[in-house]
Design a protein around this motif. Structure first.
Motif, PDB file in Angstrom:
ATOM      1  N   LYS B  11       0.855  -1.192   0.000  1.00  0.00           N
ATOM      2  CA  LYS B  11       0.000   0.000   0.000  1.00  0.00           C
ATOM      3  C   LYS B  11       0.891   1.242   0.000  1.00  0.00           C
ATOM      4  O   LYS B  11       1.761   1.391   0.862  1.00  0.00           O
ATOM      5  CB  LYS B  11      -0.875  -0.005   1.264  1.00  0.00           C
ATOM      6  N   TYR B  13       1.062   5.410   0.123  1.00  0.00           N
ATOM      7  CA  TYR B  13       0.441   6.727   0.234  1.00  0.00           C
ATOM      8  C   TYR B  13       1.315   7.668  -0.559  1.00  0.00           C
ATOM      9  O   TYR B  13       2.441   7.316  -0.937  1.00  0.00           O
ATOM     10  CB  TYR B  13       0.325   7.147   1.694  1.00  0.00           C
ATOM     11  N   THR B  43      -1.794  -0.560  11.433  1.00  0.00           N
ATOM     12  CA  THR B  43      -3.155  -0.050  11.254  1.00  0.00           C
ATOM     13  C   THR B  43      -3.547  -0.052   9.776  1.00  0.00           C
ATOM     14  O   THR B  43      -4.688  -0.350   9.434  1.00  0.00           O
ATOM     15  CB  THR B  43      -3.284   1.355  11.863  1.00  0.00           C
ATOM     16  N   ARG B  47      -6.754  -1.870   8.407  1.00  0.00           N
ATOM     17  CA  ARG B  47      -7.793  -1.156   7.653  1.00  0.00           C
ATOM     18  C   ARG B  47      -8.048  -1.833   6.308  1.00  0.00           C
ATOM     19  O   ARG B  47      -9.175  -1.842   5.813  1.00  0.00           O
ATOM     20  CB  ARG B  47      -7.390   0.296   7.440  1.00  0.00           C
ATOM     21  N   ASN B  50     -10.248  -4.692   6.951  1.00  0.00           N
ATOM     22  CA  ASN B  50     -11.599  -4.229   7.232  1.00  0.00           C
ATOM     23  C   ASN B  50     -12.268  -3.535   6.047  1.00  0.00           C
ATOM     24  O   ASN B  50     -13.366  -2.997   6.171  1.00  0.00           O
ATOM     25  CB  ASN B  50     -11.585  -3.245   8.402  1.00  0.00           C
ATOM     26  N   ILE B  52     -11.684  -0.773   4.821  1.00  0.00           N
ATOM     27  CA  ILE B  52     -11.821   0.676   4.948  1.00  0.00           C
ATOM     28  C   ILE B  52     -10.978   1.330   3.867  1.00  0.00           C
ATOM     29  O   ILE B  52     -11.360   2.333   3.269  1.00  0.00           O
ATOM     30  CB  ILE B  52     -11.382   1.134   6.353  1.00  0.00           C
ATOM     31  N   ILE B  53      -9.827   0.747   3.609  1.00  0.00           N
ATOM     32  CA  ILE B  53      -9.032   1.167   2.464  1.00  0.00           C
ATOM     33  C   ILE B  53      -8.686  -0.077   1.645  1.00  0.00           C
ATOM     34  O   ILE B  53      -8.927  -1.199   2.087  1.00  0.00           O
ATOM     35  CB  ILE B  53      -7.734   1.899   2.890  1.00  0.00           C
ATOM     36  N   MET B  54      -8.151   0.140   0.459  1.00  0.00           N
ATOM     37  CA  MET B  54      -7.865  -0.996  -0.397  1.00  0.00           C
ATOM     38  C   MET B  54      -6.368  -1.098  -0.666  1.00  0.00           C
ATOM     39  O   MET B  54      -5.687  -0.085  -0.782  1.00  0.00           O
ATOM     40  CB  MET B  54      -8.629  -0.873  -1.709  1.00  0.00           C
ATOM     41  N   ASP B  56      -2.992  -1.615  -2.736  1.00  0.00           N
ATOM     42  CA  ASP B  56      -2.601  -1.342  -4.123  1.00  0.00           C
ATOM     43  C   ASP B  56      -2.309  -2.646  -4.851  1.00  0.00           C
ATOM     44  O   ASP B  56      -2.672  -2.830  -5.997  1.00  0.00           O
ATOM     45  CB  ASP B  56      -1.355  -0.449  -4.152  1.00  0.00           C
ATOM     46  N   ILE B  72     -17.529  -7.992   6.055  1.00  0.00           N
ATOM     47  CA  ILE B  72     -17.594  -7.081   7.203  1.00  0.00           C
ATOM     48  C   ILE B  72     -18.426  -7.697   8.325  1.00  0.00           C
ATOM     49  O   ILE B  72     -18.230  -7.358   9.487  1.00  0.00           O
ATOM     50  CB  ILE B  72     -18.169  -5.689   6.837  1.00  0.00           C
ATOM     51  N   TYR B  77     -14.255  -5.267  14.708  1.00  0.00           N
ATOM     52  CA  TYR B  77     -13.057  -4.426  14.709  1.00  0.00           C
ATOM     53  C   TYR B  77     -13.120  -3.397  15.825  1.00  0.00           C
ATOM     54  O   TYR B  77     -14.065  -2.629  15.932  1.00  0.00           O
ATOM     55  CB  TYR B  77     -12.941  -3.736  13.341  1.00  0.00           C
ATOM     56  N   PRO B  79     -10.995  -0.374  16.761  1.00  0.00           N
ATOM     57  CA  PRO B  79      -9.859   0.422  16.306  1.00  0.00           C
ATOM     58  C   PRO B  79      -9.092   1.048  17.469  1.00  0.00           C
ATOM     59  O   PRO B  79      -9.611   1.122  18.587  1.00  0.00           O
ATOM     60  CB  PRO B  79     -10.487   1.521  15.457  1.00  0.00           C
ATOM     61  N   GLU B  81      -8.139   4.224  17.515  1.00  0.00           N
ATOM     62  CA  GLU B  81      -8.863   5.477  17.727  1.00  0.00           C
ATOM     63  C   GLU B  81     -10.333   5.120  17.806  1.00  0.00           C
ATOM     64  O   GLU B  81     -10.978   4.907  16.802  1.00  0.00           O
ATOM     65  CB  GLU B  81      -8.631   6.435  16.551  1.00  0.00           C
ATOM     66  N   LYS B 101     -24.060  -4.054  11.439  1.00  0.00           N
ATOM     67  CA  LYS B 101     -23.369  -5.306  11.129  1.00  0.00           C
ATOM     68  C   LYS B 101     -24.325  -6.364  10.619  1.00  0.00           C
ATOM     69  O   LYS B 101     -23.956  -7.530  10.472  1.00  0.00           O
ATOM     70  CB  LYS B 101     -22.646  -5.818  12.381  1.00  0.00           C
TER      71      LYS B 101
END
Lengths: 442, 302
Positions: B11, B13, B43, B47, B50, B52-54, B56, B72, B77, B79, B81, B101
Motif C-alpha cells: 500500500k 500513500y 493499522t 484497515r 476491514n 476501509i481502504i484498499m 494497491d 464485514i 473491529y 480500532p 482510535e 453489522k
C-alpha cells in the motif's frame, strides 16, 4: 442500501427527538408574527408618547397652511429664532422649523436657509415630506409670478394606471402581479439560502462529531464511507424537510385563519364588534375585505403547483449539492475553527446568488438572471426568483439537468475527500492536502 | 486451516510506502499478535482487512474467499482510535452498531441484554454515553465489537487506557471467545500482553514484515544459550567454552549470566559449575518477546 437507511434513520431520530427541535419547529412560525406585532406595538406607542407638534417661524408669511402632513401638527409662532431654538423643547414641541425670508423670483432655482431643529433625529420620511411641502409652495408661487394660470397647469396633469397581463400558451390573459411574484421569488430563494446554511452546518457538525468522538472508524468498518456520508446528508435533509412541512402547515393554518378573519367570513362576532364601532372603522373594514379578496385573487393568479414542484426540486438539488460539500469540509478538519477557512469559497456562490437576487427580480429575463439560473451553484436561488415571472421551458429543463449533474458531481467529489478525511487526525489541512486526498487511491 | 491469508500486500500513500509486500497467515482459533512500533503499518494492514481502504497490490483471502463486502459481518473491529456517540443512549447505540453489522432487531436486543448483564452494565443501558466512566465506555466498545459474534476479531491496542481490572476482564473475554471458535488478531506495540495472550505473532517494522511464526518457535530461535546461575564461592576454572557475561553479588550469593559459545548443553555447563562453586539456582534465559522486538527494531539481528 440498507446501511444508508440505518444511518439516515439514526441521524433523523436523534435530531427529531431533541427538545430543541420541537421548540424551534413550533415557535419559529409564531416568532415572525410576534416580532411584527412587537414592532408595530412599540411604533404606535412611541408615536403616542412623542409630541407631534412642530413650531414654525415663517418670516416671509408665504408658507401659511403649506404643511399638510398627517403625522405632525404645525403651529405658527412669531418669535426670535435664537430664543425659540432654546425653548421649543420646554413648550413640549418635537421640533422647530425655521423658514427665513425668501425672495421668490421666476428665475431663481436654488433656495437655501431653511432649517429644522429637533432634540432627537427626525426621520428621513418626515424631513422629506417637509421639504416636499416647501418645494410645492415655492413652485406654486413661482407659477403664480410667471403669470401662468394654475388651473391650466393642473389640467395638464394626467393619471395613468398600467394593468399588466400574462398571456398563457392557451391564449388566455391572466392578470399578472409583479409584487406577488417578487414576494414569492424572494421568499422561496431566501428559504433555500437559509436552509443550506442551517442544515449544511448541521451536516458538517455531525461529520465532525463522529470524527472527534472517534467513532467513525468503527462505523466505516461496517458502512462504506460514501454510504455513511449519503445517509447523513439524507437524514439531516429529512429533518429539515419535516421542519419545513410543519412550518408550511402551521403558517398555512395561521394565514388562512388570518384571511378568514380579515374577510369576515365565518366570524360574525368580529364583524359585529367592528360594526358597532365608529363608522370610519367600518369603512376600513370593508377596505380590508376588498384587500383580502384581492389577495385571494392574486394567489389564484399564480401557478401554485408549478412553483411548489419547482421549489421542491431546486430546494432538494441545492441541499444535496451544498450538503455534500459541507460534509467534505467536516471530514477534513478537526474542529469547527479549522473549518472556517474552507467555508468561504462555499458560501461565496450562495452569497453571490442572494445579492444578485435584487437585480434578477428587477429584470427576471436578463442576461445575468439567465446565466445565474443555469449555473448549479446559484441556480436554485436564482431560478426560484425567476419562476413566478415565467421562465421558458427549455431554460427550466436545462437548469434542472445541470443541477442534477452538479449535485452528482459535488457528492462524488465530496465522497472522495470524505473517505480520507474522516480517518485523518491532527493533520494540517489546506487546499493542497485536500486536492491530494481527492486524487488518492483508497 | 487459516482463517485469513494476506499475500504480498502493498500500500502506497502519496509520499511513503505504508506496506511493502507483506504476507501473513492467521490460523483459525488462534490469538495472533500483530506487532510493530508506531507507524510500522499495522493499522494500514488492519484497515485493508476491514475494507476501509484498499491494497494497491496483493490479495486478502478470508475463509478461502477473496475479500468481499459481505466479510464485514465476519469481522469485529476495535480500532485504536475509538469512541462512541456521546449523546446517544448506551442501548440505542449498541442496537445501531449491531444493525449496521446486519443483525436483526430482535436478535440484537437479546445479545445486548446478555452482554450488558455479563459485564455488569445492565443498569446503564438507558444512560447516555457521556455519563459513563471511561472504563465503562470501553466495555461498551468491546461489546459493540463482539455483538455480531464475529469469526475474526481485530483488536488494535485493546488495552490502551484500560485499568488493570478491566484489562483482565477483557482478556478473559478474549480467551472465552477464542474457546467458542473465534480468531483474534491483536495489534499492539506493548509486549507484555503479547507474552500472555498470543499463540502466533508477526512483526512488522518500517512497512515490512520482519518475522512471523508461533511464539514458541520464535522465542527458541532467538535463544542465545544464556543461563542465569546463582551460587556460593569463587567462579574460576570454567571451561573456555563458556563466557561469563556479567556477575553481581546479592545477599552472600553471586549471580552470573553465562553464555555457552557453541550451544553446549546445559548439563555440560552444570558439570563445570559443580566442580568450582555451590549452585543454588540454574535457569536458562529465554528471551522475552520484548527483547526480541527491541533487538530487531533497533537494527540488531534480523
Amino acid at each position: 442500501m440498507n446501511s444508508i437507511f440505518l444511518v439516515l434513520k439514526r441521524e433523523y431520530l436523534t435530531r427529531v427527538k431533541k427538545k430543541s427541535f420541537l421548540l424551534t419547529t413550533i415557535l419559529t412560525p409564531l416568532i415572525f408574527p410576534a416580532i411584527i406585532f412587537t414592532i408595530v406595538y412599540f411604533a404606535t406607542r412611541e408615536k403616542e408618547s412623542r409630541s407631534d407638534e412642530i413650531l414654525v417661524i415663517d418670516e416671509s408669511g408665504l408658507f401659511s397652511n403649506a404643511f399638510d402632513i398627517t403625522s405632525f401638527q404645525f403651529t405658527y409662532i412669531d418669535e426670535d429664532v435664537a430664543e425659540a431654538k432654546k425653548n421649543f423643547g420646554d413648550k413640549g414641541a418635537f421640533g422647530l422649523l425655521y423658514l427665513p425670508n425668501v425672495d421668490v423670483q421666476p428665475d431663481k432655482i436654488q433656495f437655501d436657509g431653511f432649517e429644522f431643529y429637533s432634540k432627537t433625529n427626525a426621520s428621513m420620511g418626515s424631513l422629506s415630506s417637509m421639504e416636499r411641502a416647501i418645494r410645492g409652495r415655492l413652485e406654486d408661487l413661482k407659477l403664480d409670478r410667471s403669470g401662468l394660470d394654475k388651473e391650466v397647469i393642473d389640467n395638464l396633469k394626467v393619471s395613468v394606471s398600467l394593468n399588466s397581463f400574462n398571456i398563457t400558451d392557451a391564449g388566455e390573459s391572466k392578470k399578472s402581479n409583479s409584487k406577488l411574484s417578487f414576494a414569492i421569488g424572494y421568499g422561496t430563494g431566501f428559504l433555500i439560502y437559509m436552509f443550506i446554511f442551517v442544515y449544511g452546518s448541521q451536516i458538517m457538525q455531525s461529520v465532525l462529531d463522529e470524527k472527534t468522538s472517534r467513532i467513525v472508524e468503527v462505523i466505516v468498518s461496517s458502512v462504506r464511507p460514501f454510504n455513511l456520508m449519503l445517509g447523513k446528508v439524507l437524514g439531516v435533509g429529512a429533518v429539515g424537510f419535516t421542519q419545513l412541512l410543519i412550518w408550511f402547515v402551521l403558517i398555512g393554518v395561521l394565514s388562512t385563519a388570518g384571511l378568514t378573519i380579515m374577510s369576515g367570513g365565518g366570524s360574525d362576532a368580529i364583524m359585529e364588534a367592528a360594526s358597532q364601532q365608529v363608522p370610519a372603522e367600518a369603512v376600513e373594514m370593508t377596505q380590508q375585505q376588498v384587500a383580502a379578496a384581492e389577495i385571494q385573487e392574486m394567489i389564484a393568479s399564480v401557478p401554485v403547483v408549478k412553483i411548489l414542484a419547482c421549489f421542491l426540486f431546486f430546494f432538494l438539488g441545492a441541499y444535496f449539492l451544498y450538503g455534500a460539500l459541507y460534509a467534505a469540509i467536516g471530514s477534513a478538519v478537526d474542529s469547527i475553527q479549522d473549518a472556517q477557512q474552507f467555508m468561504f469559497p462555499i458560501i461565496l456562490p450562495i452569497l453571490a446568488a442572494i445579492m444578485s437576487m435584487f437585480f434578477v427580480l428587477e429584470d427576471p429575463n436578463g442576461g445575468l438572471a439567465v446565466t445565474l439560473s443555469l449555473i448549479p451553484f446559484t441556480s436554485p436561488i436564482i431560478m426560484m426568483a425567476r419562476i413566478p415571472f415565467g421562465v421558458p421551458d427549455w431554460q427550466l429543463a436545462l437548469s434542472m439537468v445541470l443541477l442534477i449533474a452538479g449535485f452528482i458531481g459535488t457528492i462524488w467529489m465530496a465522497g472522495r475527500v470524505y473517505r480520507i478525511g474522516i480517518l485523518m487526525y491532527g493533520a494540517k489541512v489546506n487546499w493542497k492536502t485536500i486536492s491530494k486526498w481527492f486524487t488518492m487511491k483508497v | 486451516m487459516n482463517i485469513l491469508e494476506a499475500s504480498n500486500v502493498t500500500k502506497n500513500y502519496a509520499a511513503h510506502k505504508a506496506l511493502n509486500d507483506v504476507s501473513i497467515s492467521i490460523p483459525k482459533q488462534s490469538i495472533f499478535g500483530l506487532l510493530g512500533p508506531n507507524g510500522a503499518g499495522k493499522t494500514t494492514l488492519i484497515r485493508i482487512i476491514n475494507q476501509i481502504i484498499m491494497a494497491d497490490e496483493g490479495d486478502i483471502v478470508i475463509n478461502g474467499e477473496k475479500l468481499h463486502p459481505k466479510h464485514i459481518q465476519v469481522i469485529g473491529y476495535l480500532p485504536e482510535e475509538r469512541g462512541l456517540y456521546k449523546k446517544m443512549k448506551v442501548g440505542e447505540q449498541l442496537m445501531y452498531l449491531a444493525q449496521l453489522k446486519g443483525l436483526s432487531t430482535g436478535e440484537a436486543r437479546k445479545r445486548i441484554k446478555h452482554w450488558l448483564e455479563k459485564l455488569g452494565l445492565t443498569d446503564w443501558a438507558g444512560k447516555k454515553v457521556e455519563d459513563l466512566s471511561k472504563g465503562m465506555a470501553q466495555k461498551i466498545q468491546f461489546i459493540a465489537t463482539v455483538l455480531h459474534e464475529p469469526e475474526l476479531l481485530i483488536l488494535d491496542e485493546p488495552f490502551s487506557g484500560f485499568d488493570p481490572v478491566n484489562a483482565n476482564l477483557i482478556k478473559d473475554e478474549i480467551f472465552e471467545l477464542r474457546e467458542k471458535g473465534a480468531t483474534v488478531i491483536f495489534s499492539t506495540h506493548r509486549m507484555e500482553s503479547v507474552e500472555q495472550l498470543c499463540d502466533d505473532i508477526a512483526l512488522i517494522n518500517k512497512s515490512q514484515k520482519i518475522l512471523d511464526g508461533t511464539k514458541k518457535d520464535i522465542k527458541n530461535s532467538f535463544k542465545a544459550h544464556k543461563y542465569s546461575v546463582s551460587y556460593k564461592g569463587e567462579l574460576n576454572g570454567l571451561s573456555t567454552m563458556f563466557n561469563v557475561l556479567e556477575s553481581q553479588q546479592n545477599d552472600g550469593l553471586s549471580e552470573s549470566l553465562i553464555q555457552a559459545r557453541n550451544g553446549e548443553s546445559p548439563n555440560e555447563l552444570l558439570k563445570d559449575l559443580i566442580q568450582t562453586v555451590e549452585v543454588h539456582s540454574f535457569v536458562e534465559v529465554v528471551p522475552s518477546i520484548n527483547d526480541i522486538f527491541i533487538e530487531i527494531v533497533e537494527g540488531g539481528k534480523s
